[in-house]
Design a protein around this motif. Structure first.
Motif, mmCIF file in Angstrom:
data_model
loop_
_atom_site.group_PDB
_atom_site.id
_atom_site.type_symbol
_atom_site.label_atom_id
_atom_site.label_comp_id
_atom_site.label_asym_id
_atom_site.label_seq_id
_atom_site.Cartn_x
_atom_site.Cartn_y
_atom_site.Cartn_z
ATOM 1 N N GLU A 35 19.160 59.253 52.141
ATOM 2 C CA GLU A 35 17.956 58.826 52.833
ATOM 3 C C GLU A 35 17.880 59.497 54.206
ATOM 4 O O GLU A 35 18.906 59.771 54.840
ATOM 5 N N THR A 36 16.660 59.737 54.660
ATOM 6 C CA THR A 36 16.451 60.449 55.921
ATOM 7 C C THR A 36 17.147 59.771 57.097
ATOM 8 O O THR A 36 17.723 60.439 57.966
ATOM 9 N N ASP A 37 17.135 58.434 57.121
ATOM 10 C CA ASP A 37 17.746 57.738 58.259
ATOM 11 C C ASP A 37 19.272 57.835 58.256
ATOM 12 O O ASP A 37 19.918 57.523 59.257
ATOM 13 N N GLN A 38 19.868 58.270 57.147
ATOM 14 C CA GLN A 38 21.316 58.463 57.095
ATOM 15 C C GLN A 38 21.736 59.812 57.680
ATOM 16 O O GLN A 38 22.873 59.971 58.135
ATOM 17 N N LEU A 39 20.844 60.776 57.649
ATOM 18 C CA LEU A 39 21.209 62.151 57.988
ATOM 19 C C LEU A 39 21.554 62.334 59.466
ATOM 20 O O LEU A 39 22.400 63.167 59.812
ATOM 21 N N LYS A 40 20.914 61.574 60.343
ATOM 22 C CA LYS A 40 21.129 61.742 61.780
ATOM 23 C C LYS A 40 22.595 61.561 62.159
ATOM 24 O O LYS A 40 23.161 62.355 62.925
ATOM 25 N N ALA A 41 23.233 60.525 61.623
ATOM 26 C CA ALA A 41 24.637 60.255 61.960
ATOM 27 C C ALA A 41 25.541 61.388 61.488
ATOM 28 O O ALA A 41 26.466 61.804 62.203
ATOM 29 N N ILE A 55 22.136 72.711 61.231
ATOM 30 C CA ILE A 55 21.938 72.238 59.857
ATOM 31 C C ILE A 55 20.451 72.239 59.522
ATOM 32 O O ILE A 55 19.632 71.697 60.254
ATOM 33 N N LYS A 56 20.129 72.846 58.396
ATOM 34 C CA LYS A 56 18.772 72.771 57.858
ATOM 35 C C LYS A 56 18.820 71.885 56.623
ATOM 36 O O LYS A 56 19.398 72.252 55.609
ATOM 37 N N TRP A 57 18.245 70.684 56.731
ATOM 38 C CA TRP A 57 18.278 69.734 55.626
ATOM 39 C C TRP A 57 17.141 70.009 54.647
ATOM 40 O O TRP A 57 16.001 70.222 55.051
ATOM 41 N N VAL A 58 17.446 69.985 53.364
ATOM 42 C CA VAL A 58 16.432 70.010 52.305
ATOM 43 C C VAL A 58 16.636 68.715 51.537
ATOM 44 O O VAL A 58 17.589 68.572 50.776
ATOM 45 N N ARG A 59 15.743 67.733 51.767
ATOM 46 C CA ARG A 59 15.954 66.388 51.249
ATOM 47 C C ARG A 59 14.908 66.005 50.205
ATOM 48 O O ARG A 59 13.708 66.195 50.407
ATOM 49 N N ASP A 60 15.373 65.480 49.072
ATOM 50 C CA ASP A 60 14.477 64.940 48.046
ATOM 51 C C ASP A 60 15.300 64.025 47.155
ATOM 52 O O ASP A 60 16.494 63.822 47.396
ATOM 53 N N SER A 61 14.688 63.476 46.120
ATOM 54 C CA SER A 61 15.422 62.612 45.202
ATOM 55 C C SER A 61 16.388 63.451 44.365
ATOM 56 O O SER A 61 16.258 64.676 44.260
ATOM 57 N N THR A 62 17.360 62.788 43.757
ATOM 58 C CA THR A 62 18.406 63.488 43.010
ATOM 59 C C THR A 62 17.837 64.381 41.910
ATOM 60 O O THR A 62 18.265 65.527 41.743
ATOM 61 N N GLY A 63 16.868 63.864 41.154
ATOM 62 C CA GLY A 63 16.298 64.647 40.061
ATOM 63 C C GLY A 63 15.627 65.918 40.540
ATOM 64 O O GLY A 63 15.768 66.987 39.933
ATOM 65 N N VAL A 64 14.886 65.814 41.642
ATOM 66 C CA VAL A 64 14.182 66.976 42.190
ATOM 67 C C VAL A 64 15.179 67.991 42.748
ATOM 68 O O VAL A 64 15.056 69.200 42.511
ATOM 69 N N ILE A 65 16.187 67.500 43.480
ATOM 70 C CA ILE A 65 17.209 68.391 44.037
ATOM 71 C C ILE A 65 17.973 69.091 42.912
ATOM 72 O O ILE A 65 18.260 70.294 42.982
ATOM 73 N N THR A 66 18.291 68.350 41.855
ATOM 74 C CA THR A 66 19.018 68.931 40.720
ATOM 75 C C THR A 66 18.203 70.033 40.059
ATOM 76 O O THR A 66 18.709 71.130 39.790
#
Length: 210
Positions: A35-41, A55-66
């Protein structure tokens, strides 16, 4: 104010050094389903040790990332994969997409939560459990009883009132499906797990993208 040639040279040289330092800052591309709010820490902790890496984050749900990683197999764009389901990581490993890596605390990770090879192709970082979240305020308005088991959710009284993550794109939704099949059986698509999901589907108001 007038600057001497020496001062101009010093100022210009300083700008060149600053630009060079910026140009040398490395970028780390991290694909994640966290989740986005987890990434900051995670980013703050990482940059305390590695201030010269962005760090360049690419964030999405597991299925989309897979699906994205599989599509990019011939031309990988990600440097790191973090926070996706172990089922996806095992799939990447079978496709030869992961470089083995052993973290410093590898011995502290239980064998059930890591690849068995040493160094491992992947290892876990957390464990999830599936549960029912029940909105007591809305339930009171609609006079709905509190469900106490998964199968209670198939009661027609909940028709249109149940929301769950879409298992086609969400790792959380996929976890639910796998859990139900383990609980009540697959039997080649005819087991109790599928019968439960058919009945549950009748009450689903929305499948969400996580």
């Amino acid at each position: 104010m007038k600057l001497t040639v020496k001062q101009l040279f010093a100022a210009t040289f300083g700008l060149v050094l600053a630009a060079s330092a910026l140009a040398q800052k490395q970028q780390l591309v991290v694909y994640t389903a966290l989740e986005t709010d987890q990434l900051k820490a995670y980013q703050e902790a990482f940059n305390r040790v590695n201030p010269d890496i962005e760090i360049k984050w690419v964030r999405d749900s597991t299925g989309v990332i897979t699906a994205k990683l599989l599509a990019e197999k011939a031309n990988p764009q990600a440097d790191v994969i973090m926070g996706v389901a172990a089922t996806s990581l095992a799939l990447f490993e079978r496709n030869g997409m992961l470089e083995p890596y052993a973290p410093l605390n590898l011995d502290a990770i239980m064998p059930a939560y890591r690849d068995k090879k040493n160094p491992p192709a992947w290892f876990g970082m957390d464990v999830f459990g599936a549960t029912v979240c029940f909105n007591t305020v809305e339930a009171k308005k609609k006079n709905l009883p509190t469900p106490t088991t998964w199968k209670d959710l198939t009661n027609p009284i909940y028709k249109g009132q149940v929301v769950m993550p879409n298992p086609a794109s969400s790792g959380t939704g996929y976890l639910d499906v796998v859990s139900w099949l383990q609980l009540w059986g697959d039997d080649n698509g005819k087991g109790g797990g599928w019968k439960f999901m058919d009945a549950l589907h009748e009450n689903i108001g929305q499948y969400t993208h996580s």
